[in-house]
Design an enzyme around this catalytic site. Sequence first.
Site, PDB file in Angstrom:
ATOM      1  N   TYR A   1       0.844  -1.212   0.000  1.00  0.00           N
ATOM      2  CA  TYR A   1       0.000   0.000   0.000  1.00  0.00           C
ATOM      3  C   TYR A   1       0.877   1.259   0.000  1.00  0.00           C
ATOM      4  O   TYR A   1       2.003   1.244   0.494  1.00  0.00           O
ATOM      5  CB  TYR A   1      -0.973   0.007   1.187  1.00  0.00           C
ATOM      6  CG  TYR A   1      -0.342  -0.013   2.571  1.00  0.00           C
ATOM      7  CD1 TYR A   1       0.169   1.137   3.165  1.00  0.00           C
ATOM      8  CD2 TYR A   1      -0.293  -1.199   3.297  1.00  0.00           C
ATOM      9  CE1 TYR A   1       0.728   1.116   4.433  1.00  0.00           C
ATOM     10  CE2 TYR A   1       0.266  -1.238   4.574  1.00  0.00           C
ATOM     11  CZ  TYR A   1       0.774  -0.077   5.136  1.00  0.00           C
ATOM     12  OH  TYR A   1       1.337  -0.113   6.380  1.00  0.00           O
TER      13      TYR A   1
ATOM     14  N   ARG B   1       4.711   0.510   0.699  1.00  0.00           N
ATOM     15  CA  ARG B   1       5.243  -0.459   1.669  1.00  0.00           C
ATOM     16  C   ARG B   1       5.248  -1.864   1.071  1.00  0.00           C
ATOM     17  O   ARG B   1       4.269  -2.294   0.456  1.00  0.00           O
ATOM     18  CB  ARG B   1       4.347  -0.538   2.919  1.00  0.00           C
ATOM     19  CG  ARG B   1       4.205   0.693   3.787  1.00  0.00           C
ATOM     20  CD  ARG B   1       5.418   1.111   4.573  1.00  0.00           C
ATOM     21  NE  ARG B   1       6.445   0.143   4.846  1.00  0.00           N
ATOM     22  CZ  ARG B   1       6.495  -0.682   5.894  1.00  0.00           C
ATOM     23  NH1 ARG B   1       5.557  -0.677   6.787  1.00  0.00           N
ATOM     24  NH2 ARG B   1       7.516  -1.497   6.067  1.00  0.00           N
TER      25      ARG B   1
HETATM   26 FE   LIG Z   1       1.254  -1.591   7.959  1.00  0.00          FE
END
Ligand SMILES: [Fe+2]
Length: 230
Positions: free
Chosen positions: A140, A150
């Site tokens: 995300y 990430r």
């Molecule tokens: Fe997280």
Amino acid sequence: MKFEPIARGTYPSLVYPPYKSTVKRGPQQPLLRVNAPAATETPLGFGAAPIQPQDNDLTAHGRAAPLGEKIVVSGRVVDEDGQPVRDSLVEVWQCNSAGRYFHHKDQHDAPLDPNFFGFGKFFTDRDGRYRFVTIKPGPYPWGNHHKAWRPAHIHFSLFGNVLAQRLVTQMYFPNDPLFEFDPIYQSIPDAAARERLRARFSMDETVGDQMLGYAFDIVLRGRGATPFGL
Ligand SMILES: [Fe+2]
């Protein structure tokens, strides 16, 4: 309560400017060791009460199966000597397969899954083992910098025998192409320590035609310790 100075360099710095929020929340002053009154003799006494039978199955809380790749994650929690950490309360939380958390603060433009809430909890057993079933989380964006995404991860919190022993870390998946771009992952200075945050694919843990298995052991202290504080 006594405070003793800790020599600089004893622990890696918690300030890592590419991970922007560490600049505001990381300690700017030298660290102090707190010799608090010993509370470690007193068991916390969580008991079994807070744990429900399906709390270790994150796929079991909707009206239907959640979307995404069903997986099982298991491992051992051990101390620096490889001894099991028994009856440790482990909590996990994560986003869904589309990379969105079931939380009002997450307004990422990805779908929520009405059958996935992303929270589980369980105790380690007498051998320090744990096991939970979930959906593989998606990557995300998090706005730290341009194109900040990430790597897929699951957050872990572990309690020892007292509340002060809470440790928080993240588990990643093997071969994620985002590792080299992620300032949170890269904020751990030691490459071998970063490696210890990656789960291993495990055919032994894989369950028939139902789900792939991942193994993730957690070492609480010592040279081989799992990095915490993420
Ligand atoms: Fe997280």
